[in-house]
Design a protein around this motif. Structure first.
Motif, mmCIF file in Angstrom:
data_model
loop_
_atom_site.group_PDB
_atom_site.id
_atom_site.type_symbol
_atom_site.label_atom_id
_atom_site.label_comp_id
_atom_site.label_asym_id
_atom_site.label_seq_id
_atom_site.Cartn_x
_atom_site.Cartn_y
_atom_site.Cartn_z
ATOM 1 N N ARG A 30 26.631 76.412 -2.618
ATOM 2 C CA ARG A 30 25.380 76.923 -2.246
ATOM 3 C C ARG A 30 24.804 77.841 -3.473
ATOM 4 O O ARG A 30 25.200 77.834 -4.223
ATOM 5 C CB ARG A 30 25.772 78.337 -1.661
ATOM 6 C CG ARG A 30 26.479 78.342 -0.261
ATOM 7 C CD ARG A 30 26.752 79.504 0.224
ATOM 8 N NE ARG A 30 25.682 80.261 -0.023
ATOM 9 C CZ ARG A 30 25.909 81.860 0.366
ATOM 10 N NH1 ARG A 30 27.300 82.254 -0.085
ATOM 11 N NH2 ARG A 30 24.657 83.007 0.134
ATOM 12 N N TRP A 31 23.173 77.399 -3.603
ATOM 13 C CA TRP A 31 22.236 77.722 -5.014
ATOM 14 C C TRP A 31 21.593 78.288 -4.508
ATOM 15 O O TRP A 31 20.145 78.859 -4.676
ATOM 16 C CB TRP A 31 21.762 76.311 -5.091
ATOM 17 C CG TRP A 31 22.959 74.979 -5.676
ATOM 18 C CD1 TRP A 31 23.425 74.474 -5.636
ATOM 19 C CD2 TRP A 31 22.478 75.363 -7.250
ATOM 20 N NE1 TRP A 31 23.798 74.060 -6.200
ATOM 21 C CE2 TRP A 31 23.314 74.125 -8.076
ATOM 22 C CE3 TRP A 31 21.752 76.584 -8.381
ATOM 23 C CZ2 TRP A 31 23.657 74.256 -8.837
ATOM 24 C CZ3 TRP A 31 22.022 76.368 -9.689
ATOM 25 C CH2 TRP A 31 23.325 75.022 -9.695
ATOM 26 N N ASP A 32 21.208 78.941 -3.145
ATOM 27 C CA ASP A 32 20.966 80.499 -2.382
ATOM 28 C C ASP A 32 20.593 81.497 -3.512
ATOM 29 O O ASP A 32 21.653 81.763 -3.866
ATOM 30 C CB ASP A 32 20.796 80.639 -1.059
ATOM 31 C CG ASP A 32 22.284 80.515 -0.863
ATOM 32 O OD1 ASP A 32 22.458 81.794 -1.113
ATOM 33 O OD2 ASP A 32 23.017 80.219 -0.784
ATOM 34 N N ARG A 33 20.130 82.438 -2.826
ATOM 35 C CA ARG A 33 19.366 84.191 -3.990
ATOM 36 C C ARG A 33 21.065 84.816 -3.565
ATOM 37 O O ARG A 33 21.720 85.387 -4.657
ATOM 38 C CB ARG A 33 18.266 84.429 -3.483
ATOM 39 C CG ARG A 33 17.321 83.364 -3.842
ATOM 40 C CD ARG A 33 16.562 83.955 -5.328
ATOM 41 N NE ARG A 33 16.841 85.162 -5.792
ATOM 42 C CZ ARG A 33 15.971 84.858 -7.011
ATOM 43 N NH1 ARG A 33 15.914 83.750 -7.226
ATOM 44 N NH2 ARG A 33 15.335 86.347 -7.398
ATOM 45 N N GLY A 34 21.140 84.815 -2.350
ATOM 46 C CA GLY A 34 22.842 85.828 -2.776
ATOM 47 C C GLY A 34 24.333 84.750 -3.071
ATOM 48 O O GLY A 34 24.895 85.434 -3.926
ATOM 49 N N ALA A 35 24.372 83.503 -3.920
ATOM 50 C CA ALA A 35 24.846 82.806 -4.153
ATOM 51 C C ALA A 35 24.994 83.471 -5.252
ATOM 52 O O ALA A 35 25.778 83.348 -6.364
ATOM 53 C CB ALA A 35 25.375 81.452 -4.025
ATOM 54 N N ALA A 36 23.543 82.908 -5.962
ATOM 55 C CA ALA A 36 23.173 82.939 -7.827
ATOM 56 C C ALA A 36 23.394 84.894 -7.812
ATOM 57 O O ALA A 36 24.143 85.412 -9.212
ATOM 58 C CB ALA A 36 21.852 82.605 -7.948
ATOM 59 N N ARG A 37 23.480 85.140 -7.342
ATOM 60 C CA ARG A 37 23.283 87.118 -7.135
ATOM 61 C C ARG A 37 25.017 87.018 -7.223
ATOM 62 O O ARG A 37 25.455 87.427 -8.323
ATOM 63 C CB ARG A 37 23.730 87.612 -6.228
ATOM 64 C CG ARG A 37 23.434 89.195 -5.794
ATOM 65 C CD ARG A 37 23.117 90.350 -4.817
ATOM 66 N NE ARG A 37 21.305 90.107 -5.186
ATOM 67 C CZ ARG A 37 21.308 89.098 -4.032
ATOM 68 N NH1 ARG A 37 22.007 88.587 -2.947
ATOM 69 N NH2 ARG A 37 20.248 89.533 -3.551
ATOM 70 N N GLY A 38 25.622 86.285 -6.903
ATOM 71 C CA GLY A 38 27.369 86.869 -6.771
ATOM 72 C C GLY A 38 27.741 86.031 -8.463
ATOM 73 O O GLY A 38 28.572 86.567 -9.196
ATOM 74 N N GLY A 39 26.909 85.180 -8.648
ATOM 75 C CA GLY A 39 27.551 84.351 -9.833
ATOM 76 C C GLY A 39 26.917 85.236 -11.080
ATOM 77 O O GLY A 39 27.891 84.896 -12.185
ATOM 78 N N GLY A 65 29.788 83.328 -4.977
ATOM 79 C CA GLY A 65 29.304 83.690 -7.098
ATOM 80 C C GLY A 65 30.310 83.123 -7.249
ATOM 81 O O GLY A 65 29.901 83.004 -8.569
ATOM 82 N N LEU A 66 32.121 83.328 -7.304
ATOM 83 C CA LEU A 66 32.515 82.683 -8.798
ATOM 84 C C LEU A 66 32.288 81.221 -8.538
ATOM 85 O O LEU A 66 32.262 80.846 -9.496
ATOM 86 C CB LEU A 66 33.673 82.916 -8.048
ATOM 87 C CG LEU A 66 34.911 84.229 -7.861
ATOM 88 C CD1 LEU A 66 36.194 84.070 -7.165
ATOM 89 C CD2 LEU A 66 34.703 84.588 -9.909
#
Length: 274
Positions: A39-48, A22-23
């Motif tokens: 990562r460009w998935d939804r989980g990484a985007a949420r953290g970002g 996420g960071l």
């Protein structure tokens, strides 16, 4: 990334891995800092999007730092203000300003959503975009010059608070229930990824933190700083509602427009009062 494996690094510490992803997403997409997004998935985007205000804190700190350095070296408040406005633009490759201009052109076109979105994707900037950019940049520089002239601390606080508010506006815009206007692009990647309850909690925390930071300069400064962040988020939400109704959802350009709207609103509020 197999879910059945128990020996892989990602499965041994999923929360730590998710936080770092996420960071990376936040700093890799919202700044030009050399951070690789893995990562460009939804989980990484949420953290970002949840870490976006931290990216704003870094950007704002750099903006305030350059402004203060110029003041120490003998430059006047106007030059320090221009530098503090230029730093966020440079650290985002001007993407937020570009998004603001494109969104202004799309909203000002008066055309149906599909045509407006096509206008926003064009590389040139129309009259609505040019006028909006000029007014916003002038307003930001004028406020910071006024604040630096009165107190270097107030100017620095304004640079930081406005940058944090700008990125927090992106977090709120990425909450569950806000659709994407297109099936591709950054807007589609982050639309709806932030849990509904997390966004207002972060907003409340940011308002409280701004108030506490401002209170170090005085009681009125604390109230003004808290109101500035709150007003910035309200202004961004009003623009978000307009864009969702007009375009059918959010795009990367809309996110840029929200960030610049929030930053400018925060600065305007900080300039009011004695």
């Amino acid at each position: 990334m197999s879910s059945s494996s128990t020996s892989s690094p990602s499965s041994s510490s999923p929360s730590s891995s998710s936080a770092f992803d996420g960071l990376r997403f936040a700093f890799g997409t919202l700044t030009v800092l050399p951070v690789r997004v893995r990562r460009w998935d939804r989980g990484a985007a949420r953290g970002g999007m949840l870490w976006a205000p931290l990216a704003g804190l870094v950007v704002g700190g750099c903006a305030a730092g350059l402004g203060l350095l110029l003041l120490v070296l003998g430059a006047g408040p106007p030059l320090a203000a221009v530098a503090s406005v230029a730093v966020p633009a440079a650290l985002t490759r001007g993407l937020h300003l570009d998004g603001l201009a494109d969104t202004a052109d799309g909203l000002g076109s008066g055309k149906p959503a599909e045509d407006a979105l096509r206008i926003m994707k064009q590389s040139d900037i129309g009259p609505f975009g040019v006028l909006t950019l000029v007014l916003v940049l002038l307003a930001q520089a004028a406020v910071l010059a006024q604040l630096y002239d009165g107190s270097w601390a107030r100017g620095a606080l304004a640079a930081v608070a406005s940058a944090v508010a700008a990125r927090l506006a992106l977090t709120l815009a990425a909450r569950t229930g806000v659709p994407a206007a297109r099936p591709e692009g950054l807007g589609a990647a982050v639309a709806g990824v932030v849990p509904r309850g997390a966004a207002p909690a972060l907003a409340a925390g940011a308002v409280a933190a701004a108030g506490a930071a401002g209170a170090c300069l005085g009681g009125h400064d604390g109230v003004r700083a808290a109101l500035a962040v709150a007003a910035a988020l309200v202004a961004a939400q009003l623009l978000l509602r307009r864009c969702v109704r007009r375009f059918g959802g959010v795009t990367g350009d809309v996110f840029g427009a929200l960030a610049e709207t929030a930053a400018t609103t925060a600065l305007a509020v900080l300039a009011l009062g004695p």
